[in-house]
Design an enzyme around this catalytic site. Structure first.
Site, PDB file in Angstrom:
ATOM      1  N   SER A 151      31.122  -3.915   0.618  1.00 14.46           N
ATOM      2  CA  SER A 151      31.128  -3.010   1.821  1.00 14.46           C
ATOM      3  C   SER A 151      31.839  -1.598   1.698  1.00 14.46           C
ATOM      4  O   SER A 151      32.396  -1.465   0.413  1.00 14.46           O
ATOM      5  CB  SER A 151      32.052  -3.787   3.011  1.00 14.46           C
ATOM      6  OG  SER A 151      32.374  -2.758   4.127  1.00 14.46           O
ATOM      7  N   TYR A 164      39.650  -7.882   6.368  1.00 13.79           N
ATOM      8  CA  TYR A 164      38.200  -7.518   5.828  1.00 13.79           C
ATOM      9  C   TYR A 164      38.510  -6.556   4.727  1.00 13.79           C
ATOM     10  O   TYR A 164      37.763  -6.622   3.692  1.00 13.79           O
ATOM     11  CB  TYR A 164      37.345  -6.982   6.998  1.00 13.79           C
ATOM     12  CG  TYR A 164      36.111  -6.578   6.890  1.00 13.79           C
ATOM     13  CD1 TYR A 164      35.073  -7.756   7.019  1.00 13.79           C
ATOM     14  CD2 TYR A 164      35.445  -5.569   6.276  1.00 13.79           C
ATOM     15  CE1 TYR A 164      33.787  -7.632   6.710  1.00 13.79           C
ATOM     16  CE2 TYR A 164      34.061  -5.578   6.097  1.00 13.79           C
ATOM     17  CZ  TYR A 164      33.334  -6.267   6.175  1.00 13.79           C
ATOM     18  OH  TYR A 164      31.984  -6.117   6.156  1.00 13.79           O
TER      19      TYR A 164
HETATM   20  P1  NAD Z   1      25.863 -11.323  10.115  1.00 17.44           P
HETATM   21  O1  NAD Z   1      26.803 -12.010  11.137  1.00 17.44           O
HETATM   22  O2  NAD Z   1      24.668 -11.094  10.626  1.00 17.44           O
HETATM   23  O3  NAD Z   1      25.398 -12.534   9.039  1.00 17.44           O
HETATM   24  C1  NAD Z   1      26.481 -13.309   8.411  1.00 17.44           C
HETATM   25  C2  NAD Z   1      26.037 -14.500   7.598  1.00 17.44           C
HETATM   26  O4  NAD Z   1      26.996 -15.256   7.349  1.00 17.44           O
HETATM   27  C3  NAD Z   1      25.318 -15.496   8.722  1.00 17.44           C
HETATM   28  O5  NAD Z   1      24.347 -16.016   8.153  1.00 17.44           O
HETATM   29  C4  NAD Z   1      26.348 -16.445   9.039  1.00 17.44           C
HETATM   30  O6  NAD Z   1      25.953 -17.778   9.516  1.00 17.44           O
HETATM   31  C5  NAD Z   1      27.000 -16.695   7.622  1.00 17.44           C
HETATM   32  N1  NAD Z   1      28.261 -17.352   7.586  1.00 17.44           N
HETATM   33  C6  NAD Z   1      29.437 -16.913   8.483  1.00 17.44           C
HETATM   34  N2  NAD Z   1      30.670 -17.710   8.192  1.00 17.44           N
HETATM   35  C7  NAD Z   1      30.153 -18.653   7.319  1.00 17.44           C
HETATM   36  C8  NAD Z   1      30.804 -19.753   6.597  1.00 17.44           C
HETATM   37  N3  NAD Z   1      31.897 -20.100   6.832  1.00 17.44           N
HETATM   38  N4  NAD Z   1      29.946 -20.498   5.935  1.00 17.44           N
HETATM   39  C9  NAD Z   1      28.494 -20.033   5.631  1.00 17.44           C
HETATM   40  N5  NAD Z   1      27.859 -19.066   6.254  1.00 17.44           N
HETATM   41  C10 NAD Z   1      28.762 -18.346   7.027  1.00 17.44           C
HETATM   42  O7  NAD Z   1      26.323 -10.377   9.052  1.00 17.44           O
HETATM   43  P2  NAD Z   1      25.978  -9.258   8.410  1.00 17.44           P
HETATM   44  O8  NAD Z   1      26.063  -7.787   8.772  1.00 17.44           O
HETATM   45  O9  NAD Z   1      24.532  -9.552   7.872  1.00 17.44           O
HETATM   46  O10 NAD Z   1      26.725  -9.610   7.107  1.00 17.44           O
HETATM   47  C11 NAD Z   1      26.455  -9.981   5.902  1.00 17.44           C
HETATM   48  C12 NAD Z   1      27.427  -9.368   4.628  1.00 17.44           C
HETATM   49  O11 NAD Z   1      27.328  -7.858   4.760  1.00 17.44           O
HETATM   50  C13 NAD Z   1      28.583  -9.592   4.965  1.00 17.44           C
HETATM   51  O12 NAD Z   1      29.560 -10.108   3.974  1.00 17.44           O
HETATM   52  C14 NAD Z   1      29.581  -8.406   5.715  1.00 17.44           C
HETATM   53  O13 NAD Z   1      30.810  -8.316   5.506  1.00 17.44           O
HETATM   54  C15 NAD Z   1      28.516  -7.489   4.946  1.00 17.44           C
HETATM   55  N6  NAD Z   1      28.542  -5.879   5.523  1.00 17.44           N
HETATM   56  C16 NAD Z   1      27.955  -5.849   6.558  1.00 17.44           C
HETATM   57  C17 NAD Z   1      27.866  -4.762   7.221  1.00 17.44           C
HETATM   58  C18 NAD Z   1      27.300  -4.156   8.445  1.00 17.44           C
HETATM   59  O14 NAD Z   1      27.174  -3.048   8.816  1.00 17.44           O
HETATM   60  N7  NAD Z   1      26.626  -5.024   9.034  1.00 17.44           N
HETATM   61  C19 NAD Z   1      28.358  -3.530   6.444  1.00 17.44           C
HETATM   62  C20 NAD Z   1      28.927  -3.740   5.196  1.00 17.44           C
HETATM   63  C21 NAD Z   1      29.055  -4.946   4.706  1.00 17.44           C
END
Ligand code: NAD
Length: 269
Positions: A151, A164
């Site tokens: 991130s 985080y």
């Molecule tokens: P999201 O909530 O849409 O997806 C998260 C995924 O992780 C889902 O498939 C969920 O079921 C899975 N998950 C959560 N806990 C779990 C567990 N214990 N075991 C297995 N799977 C689990 O979120 P996203 O935004 O797509 O996030 C994906 C990644 O991107 C994350 O690591 C997040 O930190 C990172 N990220 C997101 C953003 C953003 O702006 N959305 C920015 C930077 C980084």
């Protein structure tokens, strides 16, 4: 789809495990790797029927094989079993994308200890356990791509995100160590560092901001972007999928230990 003018895809016949791929960024990465020819293991939580629909759609659309693993990323034994099942089903794990992530927002002194433990487990320790399980096979086959979804918070901090930010900085550190240890094994390990991407994880934060400030969701969304991101636009999950595919190409063979911002200028400030 593979572009025939660019020669054979690197991923044809290879297998990718993408954690947290039932939603958001992980789903977009899984779809992009499948579009380039990889068999994919989908993982994450959600409605069973909806996950089955997503899995079947990837198979049908891209003509690859898929498998759903319900492994909970807080449980090391389930992570090891997910990698072992992927290897037994498809003959190996060539691409590992550690993407599952959760968030909780609170000041340090009010941060629930169990949320700290859960965030470190899913956002950091799960990547260690998956890498540990997948590396021996990658080393034997002398090819591997490990991509960690970190991130902008792997590079800089924000208030109220202690667990985080600590986990994502840790993930960038882990990325560098694995890159050094695998430098002569045909394996690369990199981190992708997105800024704001409009997924359920961020929609929850926008809804909380809107409620706290008595704003509309649209106003809270604009305020969220303006606070951090010079480009006042969200990165699309598909763009992160495309970056992951690039990191699997021959052109990216010497890119390792890098942490790539894809953040609309957030960390340039
Ligand atoms: P999201 O909530 O849409 O997806 C998260 C995924 O992780 C889902 O498939 C969920 O079921 C899975 N998950 C959560 N806990 C779990 C567990 N214990 N075991 C297995 N799977 C689990 O979120 P996203 O935004 O797509 O996030 C994906 C990644 O991107 C994350 O690591 C997040 O930190 C990172 N990220 C997101 C953003 C953003 O702006 N959305 C920015 C930077 C980084």
């Amino acid at each position: 789809m593979t572009d025939p003018t660019k020669g054979a895809s690197m991923l044809q016949g290879k297998t990718a495990v993408v954690t947290g791929s039932t939603s958001g960024i992980g789903l977009a990465i899984a779809r992009a790797l499948a579009a380039d020819g990889a068999n994919v293991v989908i993982n994450g939580f959600g409605d069973k029927a909806e996950i089955e629909r997503l899995r079947a759609a990837i198979e049908a659309e891209y003509g690859v094989k898929t498998l759903y693993s319900p492994a909970d990323m807080t449980k090391p034994s389930e992570i090891a079993r997910m990698i072992a099942t992927a290897e037994a089903t498809f003959g190996g794990v060539d691409v590992l994308v550690n993407n599952a992530g959760i968030q909780h927002v609170a000041p340090v002194e009010a941060f629930p200890a169990e949320m700290w433990d859960a965030i470190i487990a899913v956002n950091l320790s799960a990547a260690f356990h998956a890498i540990r399980a997948a590396l021996p096979g990658m080393k034997r086959r002398k090819w591997g791509r490990i991509i960690n979804t970190a991130s902008a918070h792997g590079l800089v901090a924000s208030a109220h995100k202690a667990a985080y930010v600590a986990a994502k900085h840790g993930l960038v550190g882990l990325t560098k160590v694995v890159a050094i240890e695998t430098a002569n094994d045909g394996i690369t390990c990199n981190a992708i560092c997105p800024g704001w991407v409009l997924t359920p994880l961020v929609e929850q934060q926008i809804a909380a901001r809107a409620a706290a400030a008595g704003q509309t969701v649209e106003a809270a969304q604009t305020a969220l972007l303006a606070e951090k991101q010079p480009m006042l636009a969200f990165t699309r999950p598909e763009s992160i999928g495309a970056l992951a595919v690039f990191l699997c190409t021959e052109a990216a063979a010497t890119i390792t230990g890098a942490a790539y911002p894809i953040d609309g200028g957030w960390t340039a400030q």
